[in-house]
Design a protein around this motif. Structure first.
Motif, mmCIF file in Angstrom:
data_model
loop_
_atom_site.group_PDB
_atom_site.id
_atom_site.type_symbol
_atom_site.label_atom_id
_atom_site.label_comp_id
_atom_site.label_asym_id
_atom_site.label_seq_id
_atom_site.Cartn_x
_atom_site.Cartn_y
_atom_site.Cartn_z
ATOM 1 N N ALA A 339 0.892 -1.158 -0.420
ATOM 2 C CA ALA A 339 0.084 -0.278 -0.005
ATOM 3 C C ALA A 339 0.987 1.429 -0.165
ATOM 4 C CB ALA A 339 -0.551 -0.344 1.193
ATOM 5 N N ASP A 340 0.476 1.923 -0.593
ATOM 6 C CA ASP A 340 1.144 3.476 -0.886
ATOM 7 C C ASP A 340 1.419 4.154 0.445
ATOM 8 O OD1 ASP A 340 2.861 5.397 -2.498
ATOM 9 O OD2 ASP A 340 1.157 6.633 -2.566
ATOM 10 N N THR A 341 0.145 4.214 1.432
ATOM 11 C CA THR A 341 -0.495 4.769 2.155
ATOM 12 C C THR A 341 0.940 3.980 3.513
ATOM 13 O OG1 THR A 341 -1.722 3.220 2.933
ATOM 14 C CG2 THR A 341 -2.547 5.300 1.884
ATOM 15 N N ASP A 342 1.582 2.894 3.524
ATOM 16 C CA ASP A 342 1.672 2.117 4.198
ATOM 17 C C ASP A 342 3.647 2.410 4.588
ATOM 18 O OD1 ASP A 342 3.427 0.776 5.745
ATOM 19 O OD2 ASP A 342 2.923 -1.287 5.309
ATOM 20 N N PHE A 343 3.564 3.528 5.111
ATOM 21 C CA PHE A 343 5.149 4.256 5.235
ATOM 22 C C PHE A 343 5.826 3.057 5.492
ATOM 23 C CE2 PHE A 343 8.774 7.171 6.326
ATOM 24 C CZ PHE A 343 9.309 7.603 5.560
ATOM 25 N N ASP A 344 6.014 2.369 6.471
ATOM 26 C CA ASP A 344 6.766 1.764 7.125
ATOM 27 C C ASP A 344 7.403 0.618 6.410
ATOM 28 O OD1 ASP A 344 6.919 3.072 9.123
ATOM 29 O OD2 ASP A 344 5.474 2.178 10.596
ATOM 30 N N SER A 345 5.990 0.441 5.408
ATOM 31 C CA SER A 345 6.836 -1.147 4.190
ATOM 32 C C SER A 345 7.355 -0.555 3.713
ATOM 33 C CB SER A 345 5.173 -1.259 4.121
ATOM 34 O OG SER A 345 4.465 -2.214 4.816
ATOM 35 N N LYS A 346 6.926 0.646 2.733
ATOM 36 C CA LYS A 346 7.395 1.625 1.389
ATOM 37 C C LYS A 346 9.285 1.358 2.086
ATOM 38 C CE LYS A 346 5.203 4.871 1.430
ATOM 39 N NZ LYS A 346 4.592 6.247 0.626
#
Length: 374
Positions: A339-346
């Motif tokens: 998801a683009d809204t998941d900063f930690d994953s990005k």
């Protein structure tokens, strides 16, 4: 074809046609340079993210990963400009006086992409060979979260085991490993954990004299430094972390060595992973369909969120990804995405991309495949 009524002074009309045609193409080359460099770099980044994500999904299902590097992009253009016309002049101000012409601009585009499969010695060196601690750990000094770095690329520290997709008996790893990562992250934020090449300082261990330094040799030893803190609470974390690393409560520095198990006094043993191991870590945390697990298409998901609160990278799956997904790939009949809204994953995914780039060789061997773009 266009026809322009000729004024009583026909000469200036002919002067205006060519400048208009030439000015329309004057800024073509600089604009194409900018658009191509930005456009192709963005597309290359997206394709690399998709390839990494797809390889993690492949490993999750026991499939073989494929590494295909884009080594060259040639964007070729051909621009042709032409102007043809006739001039008819009758005596006086005759209404039939005209100048007729056909201006034209023709542009052709023929980009070519060069791909190189990573195979043989290049595959062994860049994908299967474990990452070097001397190249891996200093990444934390650039702002990379050290807990993310260790969760992705470190299998064990002084025998404390990270989670493993293939370890069915202890797939979530040692609880002490997770607690060590939490402490290291707190110390990193406070500026109390450092890595450098060299030798330990004389004050590192009061019970042992420092070895003499040889200025003629380049430093090759990787040193971890955990200095004292004036903050009593942080000092407790410092001491606890030193104990986890097998150091005395007063020792501020130790040499990092590659390996597993209990190290010798004054050293910290770190077993790093190859890129395949890094991908395997991400693969182990991918949420999959319960039906796929029941049908033995894949194994259950590793869940170590009890201590570390969340997976390193959260990868969703479903029938269709959102239109604004950070990266998405299709495998068999399902979609997988971040998801683009998941900063930690990005952020964790970008760290993994950095590790992949770190492991790549400058001149990989293999067959070069050049494909003209359609």
């Amino acid at each position: 074809m266009m026809a322009i009524p000729l004024r009583p002074r026909p000469g200036p009309v002919l002067v205006l046609v060519l400048p208009l045609l030439l000015s329309a193409c004057a800024g073509f080359a600089p604009k194409r340079l900018y658009d191509d460099q930005i456009g192709y770099s963005g597309s290359l980044s997206d394709s690399q993210k998709a390839q990494t994500l797809l390889n993690a999904v492949r490993i999750r299902y026991g499939d073989s990963p494929v590494f295909l590097n884009t080594t060259q992009v040639i964007s070729g253009y051909s621009l042709q400009r032409s102007l043809s016309g006739t001039l008819t002049i009758l005596p006086g101000n005759n209404p039939a006086n005209t100048v007729a012409g056909t201006p034209g601009v023709t542009m052709t585009q023929s980009p070519t992409f060069t791909f190189q499969p990573v195979t043989g010695a290049a595959l062994a060196q860049s994908v299967i060979q474990p990452l070097s601690p001397a190249e891996l750990l200093p990444l934390s000094l650039s702002g990379t979260p050290i807990d993310v770095l260790f969760r992705l690329a470190v299998q064990s520290v002084n025998g404390l085991q990270n989670s493993s997709m293939l370890d069915t008996a202890n797939r979530t790893g040692s609880p002490g490993f997770a607690h060590l990562l939490i402490n290291l992250r707190r110390l990193q934020i406070a500026g109390l954990v450092h890595f450098r090449l060299g030798q330990t300082e004389s004050g590192g261990d009061p019970t042992k004299a420092a070895e003499p330094k040889d200025s003629t040799k380049a430093p090759t030893n990787l040193i971890i430094s955990l200095p004292d803190s004036d903050d009593p609470q942080l000092q407790q974390v410092v001491v606890a972390t030193r104990t986890m690393l097998g150091l005395s409560a007063t020792r501020t520095e130790a040499e990092v060595v590659y390996g597993s198990g209990s190290p010798s006094p004054g050293t910290v043993s770190i077993l790093t992973r190859p890129i395949l191991g890094v991908l395997g870590q991400i693969a182990s945390e991918i949420q999959v369909s319960p039906q796929d697990v029941a049908e033995h298409r894949t194994i259950p998901t590793v869940d170590d969120s009890a201590i570390l609160s969340r997976p390193t990278i959260i990868i969703h799956n479903g029938d269709k990804p959102p239109h604004d997904a950070f990266s998405s790939v299709r495998y068999h009949d399902r979609w997988y995405w971040i998801a683009d809204t998941d900063f930690d994953s990005k952020l964790a995914f970008s760290v993994m991309q950095t590790l992949v780039s770190l492991a790549e060789t400058t001149q990989p061997s293999g067959t070069v495949v050049t494909i003209p773009a359609r």
